[in-house]
Design a protein around this motif. Structure first.
Motif, PDB file in Angstrom:
ATOM      1  N   MET A 126     -11.007   5.951  -1.800  1.00 42.86           N
ATOM      2  CA  MET A 126      -9.790   5.608  -1.358  1.00 42.86           C
ATOM      3  C   MET A 126      -8.848   6.724  -1.798  1.00 42.86           C
ATOM      4  O   MET A 126      -8.809   7.157  -3.045  1.00 42.86           O
ATOM      5  N   LYS A 127      -7.962   7.072  -0.843  1.00 40.01           N
ATOM      6  CA  LYS A 127      -6.817   8.307  -1.027  1.00 40.01           C
ATOM      7  C   LYS A 127      -5.392   7.583  -0.658  1.00 40.01           C
ATOM      8  O   LYS A 127      -5.333   6.827   0.142  1.00 40.01           O
ATOM      9  N   LEU A 128      -4.432   8.137  -1.588  1.00 41.36           N
ATOM     10  CA  LEU A 128      -3.090   7.584  -1.492  1.00 41.36           C
ATOM     11  C   LEU A 128      -2.116   8.631  -0.232  1.00 41.36           C
ATOM     12  O   LEU A 128      -2.439   9.619  -0.395  1.00 41.36           O
ATOM     13  N   SER A 129      -1.453   7.885   0.324  1.00 39.40           N
ATOM     14  CA  SER A 129      -0.540   8.666   1.234  1.00 39.40           C
ATOM     15  C   SER A 129       0.821   7.740   1.154  1.00 39.40           C
ATOM     16  O   SER A 129       0.690   6.611   0.680  1.00 39.40           O
TER      17      SER A 129
ATOM     18  N   TRP B 237      -7.484   6.593   3.783  1.00 39.92           N
ATOM     19  CA  TRP B 237      -6.404   6.493   3.172  1.00 39.92           C
ATOM     20  C   TRP B 237      -5.708   5.273   3.020  1.00 39.92           C
ATOM     21  O   TRP B 237      -5.802   4.281   3.933  1.00 39.92           O
ATOM     22  N   CYS B 238      -5.228   4.890   2.012  1.00 38.75           N
ATOM     23  CA  CYS B 238      -4.164   3.714   1.811  1.00 38.75           C
ATOM     24  C   CYS B 238      -2.549   4.064   1.783  1.00 38.75           C
ATOM     25  O   CYS B 238      -2.267   4.894   0.865  1.00 38.75           O
ATOM     26  N   SER B 239      -1.696   3.702   2.913  1.00 42.11           N
ATOM     27  CA  SER B 239      -0.682   4.444   2.816  1.00 42.11           C
ATOM     28  C   SER B 239       0.493   3.521   2.655  1.00 42.11           C
ATOM     29  O   SER B 239       0.477   2.489   3.367  1.00 42.11           O
ATOM     30  N   LEU B 240       1.400   3.868   1.569  1.00 39.55           N
ATOM     31  CA  LEU B 240       2.429   2.928   1.337  1.00 39.55           C
ATOM     32  C   LEU B 240       3.439   2.816   2.372  1.00 39.55           C
ATOM     33  O   LEU B 240       3.872   3.977   2.880  1.00 39.55           O
TER      34      LEU B 240
ATOM     35  N   LEU C 189       9.289   2.061  -6.956  1.00 35.98           N
ATOM     36  CA  LEU C 189       8.720   0.795  -7.659  1.00 35.98           C
ATOM     37  C   LEU C 189       7.358   0.758  -7.231  1.00 35.98           C
ATOM     38  O   LEU C 189       6.485   0.260  -8.174  1.00 35.98           O
ATOM     39  N   CYS C 190       7.193   0.843  -5.943  1.00 41.98           N
ATOM     40  CA  CYS C 190       5.986   0.178  -5.233  1.00 41.98           C
ATOM     41  C   CYS C 190       4.918   1.674  -5.411  1.00 41.98           C
ATOM     42  O   CYS C 190       3.612   1.324  -5.728  1.00 41.98           O
ATOM     43  N   LEU C 191       5.435   2.747  -5.495  1.00 40.71           N
ATOM     44  CA  LEU C 191       4.321   3.868  -5.848  1.00 40.71           C
ATOM     45  C   LEU C 191       4.022   3.706  -7.294  1.00 40.71           C
ATOM     46  O   LEU C 191       2.548   3.796  -7.420  1.00 40.71           O
ATOM     47  N   GLY C 192       4.721   3.383  -8.433  1.00 37.79           N
ATOM     48  CA  GLY C 192       4.219   3.060  -9.577  1.00 37.79           C
ATOM     49  C   GLY C 192       3.232   1.993  -9.696  1.00 37.79           C
ATOM     50  O   GLY C 192       2.070   2.066 -10.245  1.00 37.79           O
ATOM     51  N   ALA C 193       3.417   0.875  -9.014  1.00 40.74           N
ATOM     52  CA  ALA C 193       2.571  -0.303  -8.702  1.00 40.74           C
ATOM     53  C   ALA C 193       1.237   0.068  -8.312  1.00 40.74           C
ATOM     54  O   ALA C 193       0.340  -0.408  -8.533  1.00 40.74           O
ATOM     55  N   LEU C 194       1.457   0.904  -7.290  1.00 39.31           N
ATOM     56  CA  LEU C 194       0.343   1.379  -6.533  1.00 39.31           C
ATOM     57  C   LEU C 194      -0.589   2.649  -7.320  1.00 39.31           C
ATOM     58  O   LEU C 194      -1.939   1.935  -7.151  1.00 39.31           O
ATOM     59  N   LYS C 195      -0.217   3.135  -7.852  1.00 39.81           N
ATOM     60  CA  LYS C 195      -0.853   4.131  -8.862  1.00 39.81           C
ATOM     61  C   LYS C 195      -1.729   3.133  -9.844  1.00 39.81           C
ATOM     62  O   LYS C 195      -2.825   3.355 -10.099  1.00 39.81           O
ATOM     63  N   ALA C 196      -0.982   2.193 -10.563  1.00 42.08           N
ATOM     64  CA  ALA C 196      -1.791   1.357 -11.423  1.00 42.08           C
ATOM     65  C   ALA C 196      -2.553   0.477 -10.939  1.00 42.08           C
ATOM     66  O   ALA C 196      -3.890   0.428 -11.497  1.00 42.08           O
ATOM     67  N   MET C 197      -2.562  -0.035  -9.812  1.00 40.98           N
ATOM     68  CA  MET C 197      -3.633  -1.028  -9.026  1.00 40.98           C
ATOM     69  C   MET C 197      -4.879   0.047  -8.731  1.00 40.98           C
ATOM     70  O   MET C 197      -5.972  -0.453  -8.844  1.00 40.98           O
ATOM     71  N   PHE C 198      -4.709   1.233  -8.125  1.00 44.99           N
ATOM     72  CA  PHE C 198      -5.629   2.130  -7.781  1.00 44.99           C
ATOM     73  C   PHE C 198      -6.717   2.319  -9.227  1.00 44.99           C
ATOM     74  O   PHE C 198      -7.719   2.593  -9.168  1.00 44.99           O
ATOM     75  N   SER C 199      -5.828   2.701 -10.183  1.00 44.72           N
ATOM     76  CA  SER C 199      -6.402   2.757 -11.340  1.00 44.72           C
ATOM     77  C   SER C 199      -7.181   1.779 -11.999  1.00 44.72           C
ATOM     78  O   SER C 199      -8.414   2.026 -12.335  1.00 44.72           O
ATOM     79  N   SER C 200      -7.033   0.640 -11.783  1.00 41.38           N
ATOM     80  CA  SER C 200      -7.723  -0.676 -11.989  1.00 41.38           C
ATOM     81  C   SER C 200      -8.688  -0.889 -11.246  1.00 41.38           C
ATOM     82  O   SER C 200      -9.943  -1.362 -11.698  1.00 41.38           O
ATOM     83  N   ALA C 201      -8.726  -0.569  -9.845  1.00 43.58           N
ATOM     84  CA  ALA C 201      -9.869  -0.647  -8.864  1.00 43.58           C
ATOM     85  C   ALA C 201     -10.942   0.164  -9.244  1.00 43.58           C
ATOM     86  O   ALA C 201     -11.967   0.011  -8.554  1.00 43.58           O
ATOM     87  N   VAL C 202     -10.724   1.658  -9.747  1.00 43.45           N
ATOM     88  CA  VAL C 202     -11.664   2.499  -9.803  1.00 43.45           C
ATOM     89  C   VAL C 202     -12.781   1.947 -11.017  1.00 43.45           C
ATOM     90  O   VAL C 202     -12.380   1.344 -11.909  1.00 43.45           O
TER      91      VAL C 202
END
Length: 283
Positions: free
Chosen positions: A1-4, A250-253, A270-283
């Protein structure tokens, strides 16, 4: 998955939005509205200016978030049933020109993905309405194949296909590699579906692009967008399922949230910070 990120969820100023994204190490932009103008309505000069800014900031484009088929299925004439994000009001007869323009923009910006919709919802999704949707999306998918792009159909609660189940049913009927899904759990939630696991299980075989926004349902039944992680959508579970399925897109905010008394940029941060944390936990 990639962030956008859909850039205008941060700012209408493209350069500023990209600078904010770089702070969070996000290097892919989904283009919907720039400088208060919808991407489909950019002049050639504005599009080239945007391309220059993207290159200067070291960004790629994940998707053209077009307004294609955000119109009435018939002759219409009524106001839009949902947000147009600065796009001009258009009729069904205008859509081939919109598609042609968005394909040209996709070619310019170096992406294969163009987001599309399923017409303003003006009543129940009957069998006859669904058949008309299939017919209209089919010709668009055929052109997309000829031009070597992929249309990603977003489930949108203001349009006829709001849930994963409804959207998957139409995609299965058309059965084209050039018409896939832009899975939006937030919109499915607003449409009354449990996005994960129910909606995702219905649409998982068609997912080519993902939009991320969170929401809650209040006691009276009204839905409201909130900061990612504060809502009732199981995004940690959704991201784990995407990882397990080998999703490489892509997972696009698409924030759709601003804190009370603040602005969209604050909400997106706020959402970008949360999204990055969720991605790290999902890996």
């Amino acid at each position: 998955m990639k962030l956008s990120v859909i850039t205008d969820e941060i700012s209408a100023d493209l350069a500023h939005a990209l600078d904010v994204m770089r702070e969070y190490d996000v290097r892919a932009a989904e283009l919907r509205s720039l400088w208060g103008r919808n991407v489909a309505d950019l002049t050639d000069e504005q599009a080239k200016k945007a391309l220059g800014i993207l290159r200067e900031k070291g960004m790629v484009v994940s998707c053209i978030a077009s307004p294609l088929f955000k119109c009435d299925l018939g002759d219409g004439g009524q106001p839009g049933a949902g947000r147009r994000h600065e796009a001009l009001e258009r009729t069904l007869a205008d859509q081939p020109a919109v598609l042609d323009r968005c394909i040209a923009l996709a070619e310019l910006f170096g992406t294969k993905l163009i987001r599309v919709f399923s017409f303003w919802k003006r009543g129940e999704l009957t069998l006859s309405v669904e058949a008309r949707i299939v017919r209209e999306l089919s010709w668009a998918a055929q052109i997309a194949g000829q031009r070597e792009v992929v249309l990603v159909l977003e489930n949108e609660h203001a349009c006829y296909l709001g849930t994963g189940k409804e959207t998957a049913r139409v995609l299965k009927e058309i059965n084209s590699p050039h018409l896939r899904a832009a899975w939006d759990p937030g919109n499915a939630f607003f449409a009354g579906e449990n996005p994960f696991p129910d909606g995702y299980e219905a649409i998982r075989d068609y997912v080519e692009h993902v939009h991320v926004k969170d929401a809650v349902r209040l006691d009276g039944g009204e839905c409201r967008f909130v900061a990612l992680g504060d809502g009732q959508i199981d995004y940690p579970g959704q991201f784990r399922a995407l990882m397990e399925a080998g999703y490489e897109g892509w997972c696009s905010l698409e924030t759709h949230y601003a804190p009370y008394g603040s602005d969209a940029e604050t909400g997106s941060r706020l959402c970008l910070g949360a999204l990055k944390a969720m991605f790290s936990s999902a890996v």
